[in-house]
Design an enzyme around this catalytic site. Structure first.
Site, PDB file in Angstrom:
ATOM      1  N   LYS A  10      34.194  42.228  44.601  1.00  0.00           N
ATOM      2  CA  LYS A  10      35.074  41.229  43.985  1.00  0.00           C
ATOM      3  C   LYS A  10      36.497  41.302  44.522  1.00  0.00           C
ATOM      4  CE  LYS A  10      35.342  43.992  39.682  1.00  0.00           C
ATOM      5  NZ  LYS A  10      34.308  44.981  40.091  1.00  0.00           N
ATOM      6  N   ASN A  53      42.417  42.136  37.904  1.00  0.00           N
ATOM      7  CA  ASN A  53      41.973  43.524  38.016  1.00  0.00           C
ATOM      8  C   ASN A  53      42.386  44.123  39.353  1.00  0.00           C
ATOM      9  OD1 ASN A  53      40.320  45.780  36.949  1.00  0.00           O
ATOM     10  ND2 ASN A  53      38.973  45.321  38.678  1.00  0.00           N
ATOM     11  N   HIS A  86      29.374  51.449  35.084  1.00  0.00           N
ATOM     12  CA  HIS A  86      30.077  51.731  33.823  1.00  0.00           C
ATOM     13  C   HIS A  86      29.102  51.870  32.651  1.00  0.00           C
ATOM     14  CE1 HIS A  86      33.755  50.907  35.967  1.00  0.00           C
ATOM     15  NE2 HIS A  86      33.378  49.670  36.225  1.00  0.00           N
TER      16      HIS A  86
END
Length: 456
Positions: free
Chosen positions: A120, A143, A188
């Site tokens: 990303k 982010n 995660h």
């Protein structure tokens, strides 16, 4: 509901770069708020206190009553929305949200939202470069780099945001012009617990989008709702009409939209099929956003990639060294292996290991199985990966990254590729993936220097 015009007690939780961006945002708006960080000594705390001398900031534990009394709580992405700290506030009906909803409340220019387990940052940066080549004043961040709130400006003509699952899980109303989910693979799991929860968080990037872009090779990126939405897909195969893919034309691979050739694959400066896929994703996003093709082509031809993402570091004695330290999960390393393997005539010497984040490494071993490889392991994840790896391949255990590079040099030959792609986070041994990658690059530079001295 307008989040920032309610006459309520606002609390910012977390003093990372996102929390600080929230402080500046509220100060610009002239709104009252308080700040809490449960750490006794957050990093750069002296600079924070100096910049905000009149802000009510508290540190450490023992402030639960303060949290319980807040009506609007703006939580940094690194803090789970399910943290017990917020239990009473949630029961009282408090709003638990983050910086992206604040951004959505104030943004006036079109937003391009990009998420995915991997790539990303690369795709976000490339789309930002496309906007620049099209002379569009676009704020690029989220982010990646600058927090979204820091990008807000009346002069902006567009925003290109990278969004993590941590940001998306508490984001409710961004309504982007274009939304793209690049890929979804386990990451995660220590935070999200299950793939279903993680997948649901990632799918939130599509909420309210006018144009959706997804990866047709990854069914988890397929939007769950498609009513009143324009849809484009990308992939490495021959696409349907209006979709993006790859087709051989007169003996040469081309990036195409339906039957239309956009450019030869050879115009992409970066090596590997994963970079072709990233480029196709950026083209599909830019097309949905209305960017001119010529501007997108120019950006692609100039784009050299990002540091620590399959970054070429050097060649020593006929062996290539690649820094993919940003591969902090299994999916990223699998993508690197698949993308680079076709260009390797010898072995892939993979340096892996680190903080596992509860990951399952079966997919990594499956990706290695058809390859000729050697494995160098370090960090907390070394035992877990070694237990799954085949005894038929050489596996080396090391204590430091410098030692890993030395072992790699001793066990590689001309035509081999040494790949740092850890499939793990870095925090067991390093301050972040950047430090890990920089140490690797320094070790390779030392190898190059020693080799040059030996041949003089």
């Amino acid at each position: 509901m307008n989040l920032i015009q309610t006459d309520k007690r606002r609390l910012i939780v977390g003093l990372g770069i996102t929390g600080i961006s929230c402080i500046r945002h509220f100060l610009r708006l002239g709104l009252s708020f308080s700040v809490l960080d449960t750490r006794e000594q957050p990093p750069e705390i002296e600079a924070v206190l100096k910049e905000f001398p009149n802000v009510d900031i508290r540190f450490g534990d023992g402030h639960s009553e303060w949290v319980d009394g807040a009506n609007e709580i703006y939580v940094s992405p690194g803090i789970s929305k399910d943290d017990p700290l917020f239990t009473t506030a949630i029961a009282r009906g408090a709003l638990i949200t983050g910086d992206i909803d604040l951004f959505a409340n104030d943004v006036t220019a079109p937003v391009i939202a990009i998420s995915g387990s991997n790539a990303k940052s690369t795709v976000t940066t490339l789309v930002g470069e496309m906007a620049k080549c099209a002379n569009i004043n676009a704020g690029v961040g989220g982010n990646l780099g600058e927090p979204a709130l820091n990008l807000l400006s009346p002069s902006r003509e567009a925003y290109v945001l990278e969004l993590s699952s941590f940001q998306l899980e508490r984001c409710s109303d961004l309504q982007p012009k274009v939304a793209c989910l690049l890929n979804v693979s386990a990451d995660h799991m220590d935070r999200h617990q299950t793939m279903m929860i993680y997948h649901q968080a990632k799918q939130r990037v599509y909420r309210g989008a006018k144009h959706v872009v997804f990866n047709r090779h990854d069914h988890l990126t397929t939007p769950l709702r498609t009513v009143d939405v324009s849809i484009k897909s990308f992939g490495l195969d021959i696409p349907d009409l209006g979709q993006f893919g790859v087709k051989e034309i007169q003996g040469q691979r081309h990036l195409v939209k339906g039957f239309e050739s956009l450019m030869p694959v050879s115009d992409i400066p970066l090596m590997g099929d994963h970079h072709i896929l990233n480029t196709l994703a950026a083209l599909a996003i830019g097309d949905a956003a209305g960017f001119p093709l010529t501007a997108m082509q120019t950006a692609i031809k100039k784009f050299k990639g990002l540091p620590h993402r399959c970054e070429w570091v050097g060649d020593v004695n006929g062996v290539r060294y690649i820094n993919d330290s940003k591969a902090t999960n299994v999916g990223a390393t699998v993508a690197a292996l698949k993308g680079l393997s076709s260009s390797v005539s010898g072995n892939i010497v993979l340096i892996a290991g680190g903080q596992t984040k509860g990951a399952n490494f079966s997919a990594l071993i499956a990706a290695l199985k058809p390859l000729s490889y050697k494995l160098i392991l370090l960090g907390e994840g070394a035992d877990t990966i070694a237990a799954l790896a085949s005894d038929q391949h050489e596996i080396f255990r090391v204590d430091t990254l410098e030692q890993a590079v030395s072992v790699a040099e001793s066990n590689s030959k001309t035509g081999d590729l040494v790949l740092l792609s850890p499939a793990c986070a870095s925090f067991d041994m390093f301050s972040g993936f950047e430090q890990r990658g920089n140490i690797f690059k320094a070790a390779v530079a030392k190898l190059e220097s020693n080799h040059q001295e030996a041949t003089q």
